[in-house]
Design a protein around this motif. Structure first.
Motif, PDB file in Angstrom:
ATOM      1  N   SER A  96       0.945  -1.164  -0.006  1.00 29.13           N
ATOM      2  CA  SER A  96       0.068  -0.018   0.061  1.00 29.13           C
ATOM      3  C   SER A  96       1.077   1.215   0.014  1.00 29.13           C
ATOM      4  O   SER A  96       1.718   1.641   0.908  1.00 29.13           O
ATOM      5  CB  SER A  96      -0.892  -0.026   1.263  1.00 29.13           C
ATOM      6  N   ALA A  97       0.821   2.026  -0.980  1.00 28.43           N
ATOM      7  CA  ALA A  97       1.748   2.995  -1.115  1.00 28.43           C
ATOM      8  C   ALA A  97       0.964   4.396  -1.884  1.00 28.43           C
ATOM      9  O   ALA A  97       0.149   3.833  -2.914  1.00 28.43           O
ATOM     10  CB  ALA A  97       2.845   2.747  -1.615  1.00 28.43           C
ATOM     11  N   ASP A  98       1.350   5.724  -1.778  1.00 29.51           N
ATOM     12  CA  ASP A  98       0.643   6.549  -2.638  1.00 29.51           C
ATOM     13  C   ASP A  98       1.728   6.941  -3.898  1.00 29.51           C
ATOM     14  O   ASP A  98       2.809   7.561  -3.368  1.00 29.51           O
ATOM     15  CB  ASP A  98       0.526   7.814  -1.745  1.00 29.51           C
ATOM     16  N   LEU A  99       1.342   7.068  -4.889  1.00 29.16           N
ATOM     17  CA  LEU A  99       2.115   7.432  -6.108  1.00 29.16           C
ATOM     18  C   LEU A  99       2.352   9.029  -6.159  1.00 29.16           C
ATOM     19  O   LEU A  99       3.112   9.600  -7.074  1.00 29.16           O
ATOM     20  CB  LEU A  99       1.591   7.124  -7.366  1.00 29.16           C
ATOM     21  N   GLY A 100       1.796   9.657  -5.065  1.00 23.34           N
ATOM     22  CA  GLY A 100       1.776  11.158  -5.276  1.00 23.34           C
ATOM     23  C   GLY A 100       3.158  11.802  -4.886  1.00 23.34           C
ATOM     24  O   GLY A 100       3.451  13.071  -4.910  1.00 23.34           O
ATOM     25  N   GLY A 101       4.128  10.672  -4.316  1.00 23.43           N
ATOM     26  CA  GLY A 101       5.359  11.314  -3.966  1.00 23.43           C
ATOM     27  C   GLY A 101       6.336  10.191  -4.096  1.00 23.43           C
ATOM     28  O   GLY A 101       6.047   8.954  -4.330  1.00 23.43           O
ATOM     29  N   PRO A 102       7.745  10.487  -4.144  1.00 24.82           N
ATOM     30  CA  PRO A 102       8.612   9.589  -4.566  1.00 24.82           C
ATOM     31  C   PRO A 102       8.991   8.471  -3.244  1.00 24.82           C
ATOM     32  O   PRO A 102       9.615   7.602  -3.825  1.00 24.82           O
ATOM     33  CB  PRO A 102      10.070  10.666  -4.523  1.00 24.82           C
ATOM     34  N   ASP A 103       8.358   8.557  -2.156  1.00 24.29           N
ATOM     35  CA  ASP A 103       8.589   7.671  -1.440  1.00 24.29           C
ATOM     36  C   ASP A 103       7.649   6.138  -1.530  1.00 24.29           C
ATOM     37  O   ASP A 103       7.766   5.282  -0.670  1.00 24.29           O
ATOM     38  CB  ASP A 103       8.231   8.116   0.053  1.00 24.29           C
ATOM     39  N   LEU A 108       8.678  -1.504  -1.366  1.00 25.56           N
ATOM     40  CA  LEU A 108       8.924  -2.179  -2.155  1.00 25.56           C
ATOM     41  C   LEU A 108       9.942  -3.699  -1.606  1.00 25.56           C
ATOM     42  O   LEU A 108      10.698  -3.234  -1.187  1.00 25.56           O
ATOM     43  CB  LEU A 108       9.602  -1.770  -3.523  1.00 25.56           C
ATOM     44  N   PRO A 109       9.469  -4.645  -2.027  1.00 25.22           N
ATOM     45  CA  PRO A 109      10.391  -5.826  -1.474  1.00 25.22           C
ATOM     46  C   PRO A 109      11.660  -6.090  -2.280  1.00 25.22           C
ATOM     47  O   PRO A 109      12.568  -6.967  -1.862  1.00 25.22           O
ATOM     48  CB  PRO A 109       9.295  -6.943  -1.716  1.00 25.22           C
ATOM     49  N   HIS A 110      11.725  -5.404  -3.538  1.00 24.64           N
ATOM     50  CA  HIS A 110      12.972  -5.490  -4.345  1.00 24.64           C
ATOM     51  C   HIS A 110      13.331  -4.337  -4.759  1.00 24.64           C
ATOM     52  O   HIS A 110      12.580  -3.287  -5.029  1.00 24.64           O
ATOM     53  CB  HIS A 110      12.718  -6.495  -5.424  1.00 24.64           C
ATOM     54  N   LEU A 133       7.205  10.672 -11.863  1.00 25.40           N
ATOM     55  CA  LEU A 133       7.168   9.497 -11.652  1.00 25.40           C
ATOM     56  C   LEU A 133       7.849   8.587 -12.856  1.00 25.40           C
ATOM     57  O   LEU A 133       8.307   7.311 -12.448  1.00 25.40           O
ATOM     58  CB  LEU A 133       5.568   8.880 -11.679  1.00 25.40           C
ATOM     59  N   TYR A 134       7.678   8.712 -14.015  1.00 25.97           N
ATOM     60  CA  TYR A 134       8.470   8.198 -15.076  1.00 25.97           C
ATOM     61  C   TYR A 134      10.023   7.944 -14.938  1.00 25.97           C
ATOM     62  O   TYR A 134      10.549   6.799 -14.917  1.00 25.97           O
ATOM     63  CB  TYR A 134       8.335   8.720 -16.554  1.00 25.97           C
ATOM     64  N   ALA A 135      10.593   8.880 -14.267  1.00 30.48           N
ATOM     65  CA  ALA A 135      12.087   8.957 -14.005  1.00 30.48           C
ATOM     66  C   ALA A 135      12.110   7.985 -12.695  1.00 30.48           C
ATOM     67  O   ALA A 135      13.182   7.146 -12.464  1.00 30.48           O
ATOM     68  CB  ALA A 135      12.623  10.016 -13.661  1.00 30.48           C
ATOM     69  N   GLU A 136      11.302   8.042 -11.852  1.00 32.21           N
ATOM     70  CA  GLU A 136      11.355   7.086 -10.699  1.00 32.21           C
ATOM     71  C   GLU A 136      11.192   5.636 -11.050  1.00 32.21           C
ATOM     72  O   GLU A 136      11.786   4.796 -10.521  1.00 32.21           O
ATOM     73  CB  GLU A 136      10.222   7.395  -9.537  1.00 32.21           C
ATOM     74  N   ILE A 137      10.232   5.359 -12.106  1.00 34.75           N
ATOM     75  CA  ILE A 137      10.104   4.067 -12.404  1.00 34.75           C
ATOM     76  C   ILE A 137      10.986   3.485 -12.968  1.00 34.75           C
ATOM     77  O   ILE A 137      11.656   2.235 -12.985  1.00 34.75           O
ATOM     78  CB  ILE A 137       8.876   3.793 -13.559  1.00 34.75           C
ATOM     79  N   ARG A 138      11.907   4.546 -14.075  1.00 29.06           N
ATOM     80  CA  ARG A 138      13.303   3.925 -14.717  1.00 29.06           C
ATOM     81  C   ARG A 138      14.243   3.629 -13.430  1.00 29.06           C
ATOM     82  O   ARG A 138      15.001   2.535 -13.867  1.00 29.06           O
ATOM     83  CB  ARG A 138      13.911   5.096 -15.368  1.00 29.06           C
TER      84      ARG A 138
END
Length: 252
Positions: A96-103, A108-110, A133-138
């Motif tokens: 459970s996490a909010d995509l509204g910020g980088p935390d 994540l378990p990995h 978010l796109y940069a964080e996903i990368r």
């Protein structure tokens, strides 16, 4: 711990039917997404992140396609997470996490994933947040890993046709709702609120979204491709298109 849900499969099916009324080609986009995963991962046990995964529609299909996959599902909606946890029954890590910020990455378990997949979810984010978010996903992808986002992404070269296709789809959908052939989004949530096990989670959901979701933001596919390239993806392109919807892909 999620509440006991008497028939998780029934709730999952009702969610899928409601979503299919809105997205008739939903299974086609899922198949295209998983084909891309198969083409970019080695072996039969990819490590997958189902981002804003809701009830687990992508996770369930990924596990059927890749039985040995390590799947993480991340969302913030307590109702959808409860259905996902019951449906997946221990076959995926639930976060459970909010995509509204980088935390959002903290739980994540990995540290790295082979693929990050999302569908019909990120349109709730503002432009500047989605860009970040796109940069964080990368950053959570391994080198050579793949990110796919499937959503409403009109082709800006076809504005007239896109408008007509959208109007046609809306008319057909409204007809099905009126005839009672399938539940609308609002009716599905009304059913959830009437369920004794899920009703307390509906109240918790209202606390997370006191005024409802933010307005949808659905830029053309060209915006997404530019944002993916700016985020540092080595390759970015359109994986799939169905009328006004598309799936864009970024390869790290």
């Amino acid at each position: 711990m999620s509440p006991y849900i008497a028939d998780a499969a029934a709730w999952q099916e009702s969610w899928d039917r409601q979503q299919e009324a809105y997205l008739p080609d939903r299974e086609h986009r899922f198949a295209a997404v998983l084909d891309a995963v198969a083409a970019t991962t080695e072996g039969e046990a990819p490590r997958l992140l189902d981002l804003a995964g809701g009830t687990g529609s992508i996770s369930l299909r990924a596990l059927a396609r890749f039985p040995g996959a390590e799947v993480t599902l991340l969302d913030i909606d307590p109702v959808l997470l409860a259905v996902a946890e019951a449906s997946l029954a221990g076959r995926a890590a639930i976060v459970s996490a909010d995509l509204g910020g980088p935390d959002w990455r903290d739980g994540l378990p990995h540290r790295r994933y082979d693929a990050v997949l999302t569908a019909t979810a990120l349109h709730w984010l503002a432009p500047e947040r989605l860009t970040a978010l796109y940069a964080e996903i990368r950053d959570v992808l391994r080198p050579g890993g793949i990110f796919v986002n499937a959503d409403h992404m009109p082709d800006d070269a076809l504005p007239t046709l896109t408008k007509r296709l959208t109007a046609r789809a809306e008319a057909r959908r409204s007809g099905r709702y009126a005839a009672g052939a399938v539940l609308s989004w609002q009716d599905w949530w009304a059913h959830v609120a009437a369920d004794p096990a899920l009703a307390p989670l509906v109240e918790r959901r209202r606390q997370i979204y006191p005024t409802g979701h933010s307005a949808e933001w659905t830029p053309p596919v060209s915006w997404h491709l530019e944002a993916l390239r700016a985020a540092g993806f080595a390759e970015a392109g359109t994986l799939w298109r169905g009328g006004p919807d598309a799936a864009v892909v970024g390869l790290r």
